[in-house]
Design a protein around this motif. Structure first.
Motif, mmCIF file in Angstrom:
data_model
loop_
_atom_site.group_PDB
_atom_site.id
_atom_site.type_symbol
_atom_site.label_atom_id
_atom_site.label_comp_id
_atom_site.label_asym_id
_atom_site.label_seq_id
_atom_site.Cartn_x
_atom_site.Cartn_y
_atom_site.Cartn_z
ATOM 1 N N GLU A 292 0.828 -1.208 0.000
ATOM 2 C CA GLU A 292 0.000 0.000 0.000
ATOM 3 C C GLU A 292 0.865 1.261 0.000
ATOM 4 O O GLU A 292 0.542 2.242 -0.668
ATOM 5 N N ALA A 293 1.974 1.222 0.721
ATOM 6 C CA ALA A 293 2.878 2.370 0.758
ATOM 7 C C ALA A 293 3.490 2.611 -0.620
ATOM 8 O O ALA A 293 3.576 3.753 -1.083
ATOM 9 N N LYS A 294 3.904 1.542 -1.283
ATOM 10 C CA LYS A 294 4.474 1.674 -2.626
ATOM 11 C C LYS A 294 3.448 2.248 -3.603
ATOM 12 O O LYS A 294 3.781 3.081 -4.447
ATOM 13 N N GLU A 295 2.193 1.815 -3.469
ATOM 14 C CA GLU A 295 1.132 2.336 -4.337
ATOM 15 C C GLU A 295 0.919 3.832 -4.105
ATOM 16 O O GLU A 295 0.762 4.606 -5.050
ATOM 17 N N ARG A 296 0.902 4.264 -2.835
ATOM 18 C CA ARG A 296 0.733 5.688 -2.521
ATOM 19 C C ARG A 296 1.891 6.520 -3.061
ATOM 20 O O ARG A 296 1.696 7.608 -3.604
ATOM 21 N N ILE A 297 3.093 5.993 -2.926
ATOM 22 C CA ILE A 297 4.272 6.717 -3.424
ATOM 23 C C ILE A 297 4.213 6.836 -4.938
ATOM 24 O O ILE A 297 4.468 7.907 -5.497
ATOM 25 N N ALA A 298 3.859 5.750 -5.619
ATOM 26 C CA ALA A 298 3.761 5.783 -7.075
ATOM 27 C C ALA A 298 2.682 6.771 -7.524
ATOM 28 O O ALA A 298 2.880 7.526 -8.486
ATOM 29 N N LYS A 299 1.555 6.786 -6.821
ATOM 30 C CA LYS A 299 0.474 7.715 -7.164
ATOM 31 C C LYS A 299 0.925 9.165 -6.992
ATOM 32 O O LYS A 299 0.692 10.003 -7.859
ATOM 33 N N LYS A 300 1.592 9.468 -5.872
ATOM 34 C CA LYS A 300 2.090 10.832 -5.631
ATOM 35 C C LYS A 300 3.111 11.220 -6.690
ATOM 36 O O LYS A 300 3.140 12.346 -7.161
ATOM 37 N N LYS A 301 3.968 10.280 -7.075
ATOM 38 C CA LYS A 301 4.984 10.548 -8.089
ATOM 39 C C LYS A 301 4.318 10.887 -9.420
ATOM 40 O O LYS A 301 4.700 11.850 -10.087
ATOM 41 N N ASN A 302 3.293 10.118 -9.765
ATOM 42 C CA ASN A 302 2.562 10.381 -11.014
ATOM 43 C C ASN A 302 1.859 11.734 -10.968
ATOM 44 O O ASN A 302 1.870 12.474 -11.951
ATOM 45 N N GLU A 303 1.248 12.065 -9.839
ATOM 46 C CA GLU A 303 0.578 13.362 -9.698
ATOM 47 C C GLU A 303 1.593 14.499 -9.827
ATOM 48 O O GLU A 303 1.324 15.504 -10.470
ATOM 49 N N TYR A 304 2.759 14.309 -9.251
ATOM 50 C CA TYR A 304 3.804 15.331 -9.321
ATOM 51 C C TYR A 304 4.271 15.516 -10.762
ATOM 52 O O TYR A 304 4.432 16.647 -11.230
ATOM 53 N N LEU A 305 4.466 14.413 -11.467
ATOM 54 C CA LEU A 305 4.925 14.492 -12.870
ATOM 55 C C LEU A 305 3.870 15.114 -13.774
ATOM 56 O O LEU A 305 4.197 15.831 -14.725
ATOM 57 N N LEU A 306 2.594 14.858 -13.501
ATOM 58 C CA LEU A 306 1.509 15.429 -14.308
ATOM 59 C C LEU A 306 1.389 16.937 -14.093
ATOM 60 O O LEU A 306 0.979 17.662 -14.989
ATOM 61 N N ASP A 307 1.744 17.393 -12.898
ATOM 62 C CA ASP A 307 1.671 18.819 -12.593
ATOM 63 C C ASP A 307 2.753 19.626 -13.296
ATOM 64 O O ASP A 307 2.634 20.830 -13.459
ATOM 65 N N LYS A 308 3.801 18.988 -13.691
ATOM 66 C CA LYS A 308 4.925 19.711 -14.334
ATOM 67 C C LYS A 308 4.657 20.026 -15.767
ATOM 68 O O LYS A 308 3.951 19.663 -16.518
#
Length: 112
Positions: free
Chosen positions: A96-112
Motif C-alpha cells: 500500500e505504501a508503494k502504491e501511494r508513493i507511485a500515485k504521488k509521483k505520477n501526480e507530481y509528474l503530471l503537474d509539471k
C-alpha cells in the motif's frame, strides 16, 4: 463522572487565573484559539467558555500533556487491535505504501 464535572467547574471558574499563569502570552492564546479578542475577553470575564473552547485553550497552554495523552491513547488502541486480531501484514502495508508513493509521483509528474 462527578469528579470530572467538579474538575470542569473548577477549571471554568478559574480560567482567568490559569491563563494569567500560563507561559504563553494572552494574545497568542487568543490567536490560536480562533475566538475573536472581544469575545475571548468577555467569555473570560464572565467565565463562560464552552467545553470545546476550554479544551482548545488547554491544548494551547499545555501541548506536551496533550501529546502524551494522545500517544498513550494511540498505544492502548493499538494494543486493543492486536488483542482483537485487527492486524495488517507487513507485506500489505509495504504494498500500500508503494502504491501511494507511485500515485504521488505520477501526480507530481503530471503537474509539471
Amino acid at each position: 463522572m462527578i469528579l470530572e464535572i467538579k474538575n470542569y467547574i473548577q477549571i471554568s471558574n478559574s480560567i482567568d487565573e490559569i491563563l494569567k499563569n500560563s507561559p504563553f502570552k494572552l494574545k497568542y492564546i487568543i490567536e490560536k484559539s480562533g475566538i475573536s479578542e472581544p469575545t475571548f475577553f468577555r467569555k473570560m470575564k464572565e467565565k463562560k467558555f464552552n467545553p470545546e473552547e476550554l479544551l482548545k485553550i488547554a491544548e494551547i497552554i499545555d501541548p506536551e500533556k496533550t501529546s502524551k495523552e494522545d500517544i498513550l491513547k494511540a498505544i492502548e488502541e493499538g494494543l486493543d487491535d492486536v488483542r482483537n486480531g485487527r492486524l495488517t501484514s507487513h507485506q500489505t502495508v509495504l504494498s500500500e505504501a508503494k502504491e501511494r508513493i507511485a500515485k504521488k509521483k505520477n501526480e507530481y509528474l503530471l503537474d509539471k
